[in-house]
Design a protein around this motif. Structure first.
Motif, PDB file in Angstrom:
ATOM      1  N   PRO A  19       6.488   3.846  26.195  1.00 32.81           N
ATOM      2  CA  PRO A  19       7.371   4.654  25.341  1.00 32.81           C
ATOM      3  C   PRO A  19       8.837   4.388  25.630  1.00 32.81           C
ATOM      4  O   PRO A  19       9.212   3.890  26.696  1.00 32.81           O
ATOM      5  CB  PRO A  19       6.984   6.092  25.703  1.00 32.81           C
ATOM      6  CG  PRO A  19       6.373   5.999  27.059  1.00 32.81           C
ATOM      7  CD  PRO A  19       5.724   4.661  27.146  1.00 32.81           C
ATOM      8  N   ALA A  20       9.672   4.729  24.673  1.00 32.92           N
ATOM      9  CA  ALA A  20      11.107   4.479  24.802  1.00 32.92           C
ATOM     10  C   ALA A  20      11.783   5.468  25.754  1.00 32.92           C
ATOM     11  O   ALA A  20      12.650   5.090  26.546  1.00 32.92           O
ATOM     12  CB  ALA A  20      11.773   4.536  23.433  1.00 32.92           C
ATOM     13  N   LYS A  21      11.380   6.747  25.697  1.00 33.35           N
ATOM     14  CA  LYS A  21      12.051   7.771  26.500  1.00 33.35           C
ATOM     15  C   LYS A  21      11.634   7.662  27.967  1.00 33.35           C
ATOM     16  O   LYS A  21      10.445   7.515  28.279  1.00 33.35           O
ATOM     17  CB  LYS A  21      11.729   9.163  25.970  1.00 33.35           C
ATOM     18  CG  LYS A  21      12.362   9.479  24.624  1.00 33.35           C
ATOM     19  CD  LYS A  21      12.097  10.918  24.223  1.00 33.35           C
ATOM     20  CE  LYS A  21      12.767  11.895  25.171  1.00 33.35           C
ATOM     21  NZ  LYS A  21      12.596  13.307  24.747  1.00 33.35           N
ATOM     22  N   ILE A  22      12.620   7.795  28.845  1.00 35.81           N
ATOM     23  CA  ILE A  22      12.363   7.605  30.269  1.00 35.81           C
ATOM     24  C   ILE A  22      11.402   8.660  30.807  1.00 35.81           C
ATOM     25  O   ILE A  22      10.538   8.349  31.642  1.00 35.81           O
ATOM     26  CB  ILE A  22      13.700   7.587  31.051  1.00 35.81           C
ATOM     27  CG1 ILE A  22      13.479   7.026  32.449  1.00 35.81           C
ATOM     28  CG2 ILE A  22      14.348   8.957  31.091  1.00 35.81           C
ATOM     29  CD1 ILE A  22      14.760   6.615  33.135  1.00 35.81           C
ATOM     30  N   TYR A 157      13.859   9.712  38.621  1.00 31.88           N
ATOM     31  CA  TYR A 157      14.824  10.026  37.561  1.00 31.88           C
ATOM     32  C   TYR A 157      15.343  11.445  37.727  1.00 31.88           C
ATOM     33  O   TYR A 157      14.573  12.411  37.763  1.00 31.88           O
ATOM     34  CB  TYR A 157      14.149   9.875  36.203  1.00 31.88           C
ATOM     35  CG  TYR A 157      15.019  10.290  35.031  1.00 31.88           C
ATOM     36  CD1 TYR A 157      16.215   9.639  34.765  1.00 31.88           C
ATOM     37  CD2 TYR A 157      14.631  11.342  34.181  1.00 31.88           C
ATOM     38  CE1 TYR A 157      17.008  10.015  33.689  1.00 31.88           C
ATOM     39  CE2 TYR A 157      15.416  11.720  33.106  1.00 31.88           C
ATOM     40  CZ  TYR A 157      16.609  11.053  32.867  1.00 31.88           C
ATOM     41  OH  TYR A 157      17.395  11.429  31.799  1.00 31.88           O
ATOM     42  N   ASN A 158      16.662  11.557  37.841  1.00 35.88           N
ATOM     43  CA  ASN A 158      17.331  12.848  37.928  1.00 35.88           C
ATOM     44  C   ASN A 158      18.347  12.914  36.798  1.00 35.88           C
ATOM     45  O   ASN A 158      19.385  12.252  36.851  1.00 35.88           O
ATOM     46  CB  ASN A 158      18.028  13.004  39.279  1.00 35.88           C
ATOM     47  CG  ASN A 158      18.709  14.351  39.432  1.00 35.88           C
ATOM     48  OD1 ASN A 158      18.789  15.136  38.473  1.00 35.88           O
ATOM     49  ND2 ASN A 158      19.226  14.636  40.620  1.00 35.88           N
ATOM     50  N   PRO A 159      18.082  13.674  35.748  1.00 32.48           N
ATOM     51  CA  PRO A 159      18.991  13.685  34.594  1.00 32.48           C
ATOM     52  C   PRO A 159      20.398  14.154  34.935  1.00 32.48           C
ATOM     53  O   PRO A 159      21.345  13.831  34.205  1.00 32.48           O
ATOM     54  CB  PRO A 159      18.306  14.638  33.612  1.00 32.48           C
ATOM     55  CG  PRO A 159      17.387  15.467  34.442  1.00 32.48           C
ATOM     56  CD  PRO A 159      16.936  14.575  35.557  1.00 32.48           C
ATOM     57  N   ALA A 166      19.188  13.433  27.928  1.00 26.26           N
ATOM     58  CA  ALA A 166      18.947  14.504  26.970  1.00 26.26           C
ATOM     59  C   ALA A 166      18.905  15.851  27.691  1.00 26.26           C
ATOM     60  O   ALA A 166      18.457  15.939  28.841  1.00 26.26           O
ATOM     61  CB  ALA A 166      17.629  14.263  26.235  1.00 26.26           C
ATOM     62  N   GLU A 167      19.372  16.892  27.028  1.00 23.29           N
ATOM     63  CA  GLU A 167      19.395  18.224  27.640  1.00 23.29           C
ATOM     64  C   GLU A 167      17.997  18.692  28.025  1.00 23.29           C
ATOM     65  O   GLU A 167      17.828  19.476  28.953  1.00 23.29           O
ATOM     66  CB  GLU A 167      20.046  19.224  26.694  1.00 23.29           C
ATOM     67  CG  GLU A 167      21.549  19.026  26.529  1.00 23.29           C
ATOM     68  CD  GLU A 167      22.181  20.124  25.690  1.00 23.29           C
ATOM     69  OE1 GLU A 167      21.454  21.093  25.345  1.00 23.29           O
ATOM     70  OE2 GLU A 167      23.377  20.030  25.391  1.00 23.29           O
ATOM     71  N   SER A 168      17.000  18.207  27.311  1.00 20.48           N
ATOM     72  CA  SER A 168      15.630  18.638  27.565  1.00 20.48           C
ATOM     73  C   SER A 168      14.962  17.872  28.712  1.00 20.48           C
ATOM     74  O   SER A 168      13.865  18.242  29.144  1.00 20.48           O
ATOM     75  CB  SER A 168      14.783  18.458  26.302  1.00 20.48           C
ATOM     76  OG  SER A 168      14.782  17.092  25.898  1.00 20.48           O
ATOM     77  N   ASP A 169      15.620  16.828  29.213  1.00 23.11           N
ATOM     78  CA  ASP A 169      15.016  16.012  30.271  1.00 23.11           C
ATOM     79  C   ASP A 169      14.902  16.786  31.578  1.00 23.11           C
ATOM     80  O   ASP A 169      15.821  17.514  31.965  1.00 23.11           O
ATOM     81  CB  ASP A 169      15.858  14.753  30.533  1.00 23.11           C
ATOM     82  CG  ASP A 169      15.639  13.675  29.490  1.00 23.11           C
ATOM     83  OD1 ASP A 169      14.825  13.894  28.570  1.00 23.11           O
ATOM     84  OD2 ASP A 169      16.286  12.611  29.588  1.00 23.11           O
ATOM     85  N   GLY A 170      13.779  16.596  32.250  1.00 30.72           N
ATOM     86  CA  GLY A 170      13.613  17.104  33.606  1.00 30.72           C
ATOM     87  C   GLY A 170      13.486  15.940  34.570  1.00 30.72           C
ATOM     88  O   GLY A 170      13.449  14.779  34.170  1.00 30.72           O
ATOM     89  N   LYS A 171      13.417  16.261  35.849  1.00 29.61           N
ATOM     90  CA  LYS A 171      13.228  15.214  36.846  1.00 29.61           C
ATOM     91  C   LYS A 171      11.851  14.576  36.657  1.00 29.61           C
ATOM     92  O   LYS A 171      10.898  15.239  36.237  1.00 29.61           O
ATOM     93  CB  LYS A 171      13.370  15.775  38.253  1.00 29.61           C
ATOM     94  CG  LYS A 171      14.779  16.230  38.595  1.00 29.61           C
ATOM     95  CD  LYS A 171      14.871  16.723  40.030  1.00 29.61           C
ATOM     96  CE  LYS A 171      16.298  17.140  40.376  1.00 29.61           C
ATOM     97  NZ  LYS A 171      16.409  17.621  41.782  1.00 29.61           N
ATOM     98  N   ALA A 172      11.767  13.285  36.990  1.00 29.51           N
ATOM     99  CA  ALA A 172      10.503  12.569  36.793  1.00 29.51           C
ATOM    100  C   ALA A 172      10.433  11.405  37.769  1.00 29.51           C
ATOM    101  O   ALA A 172      11.458  10.908  38.242  1.00 29.51           O
ATOM    102  CB  ALA A 172      10.386  12.061  35.358  1.00 29.51           C
TER     103      ALA A 172
END
Length: 238
Positions: A19-22, A157-159, A166-172
């Motif tokens: 997918p495109a989104k991290i 990943y730390n937004p 994106a505002e909706s992103d969380g850590k992953a």
């Protein structure tokens, strides 16, 4: 050079749907090559577009197919046994020779978009095209130390560290593989959150921007990692 495509190459463990989104990438168990074309392009240090131009039949790959490829065979695959089997396999896949010069100093030149490697006699022994930061996250000019080198790293990943998150992103946490956001190598610097690393998009090296880190193709990052240690000096300059 020519090479016959074999069954085992076609049977490799591919990751066709990335997918495109991290944050969505974090749902995958690994971030391997999408297909045989992408794998061969990295193996022979070129792009899928060039590979397909040389071999149009690769659009429908089959065992026994003879391929035209850049002449790129490593001088030596006798990798150090202290390296993990997975990393030795990666070096072989990327056609990286076991014999590499040792780096006393790395100089990243922002104006030239280049990373240069110098030996103990101050001779240039390697030079790689590089992406060197952006307007939002400029290259941190100065002298740095290497704290660690991670082969086939996971990506945390730390937004909060990304201005364009994106505002909706969380850590992953994203799993290892050539399509990991930092590619197959992370060379960690003593400036927090900064390093020298690979990329899933080698064609964009020097043509795009990074979040302040120095980005190389996976094959150049892998080669650099074989030259480098925690005693290697790192200089970022304008």
């Amino acid at each position: 050079m020519t090479m016959v495509l074999k069954d085992d190459a076609l049977a490799a463990d591919f990751t066709p749907d990335i997918p495109a989104k991290i944050v969505d990438k974090a749902t995958l168990p690994n971030l391997g090559y999408r297909d045989i074309v992408e794998r061969l392009a990295e193996r022979f240090h070129t792009t899928p577009q060039i590979l397909l131009a040389l071999n149009p039949a690769l659009k429908a790959p089959q065992a026994g197919m003879e391929l035209r490829l850049p002449s790129l065979i490593p001088a030596d695959r006798a990798y150090d046994n202290s390296l993990s089997p997975q990393w030795r396999d990666t070096l072989a896949t990327l056609n990286i020779s076991a014999r590499q010069p040792q780096a006393a100093k790395i100089v990243v030149d922002k104006s030239e978009s280049l990373l240069k490697v110098f030996d103990a006699q101050n001779r240039v022994v390697a030079q790689f095209p590089a992406t060197t930061g952006s307007d939002h996250d400029p290259l941190p000019i100065g002298q740095w130390a290497i704290e660690a080198i991670a082969f086939l790293p996971t990506f945390h990943y730390n937004p909060d560290l990304f201005w364009d998150a994106a505002e909706s992103d969380g850590k992953a946490v994203l799993q290892p593989g050539p399509n990991n956001p930092v590619g197959v190598v992370w060379i960690d610097l003593d400036k927090p959150h900064y390093g020298i690393h690979g990329t899933p998009e080698p064609a964009r090296i020097g043509r795009s921007q990074s979040h302040g880190c120095v980005r190389l193709s996976n094959w150049d990052a892998a080669r650099l990692a074989q030259m480098t240690s925690t005693s290697t000096q790192v200089i970022f300059q304008e």
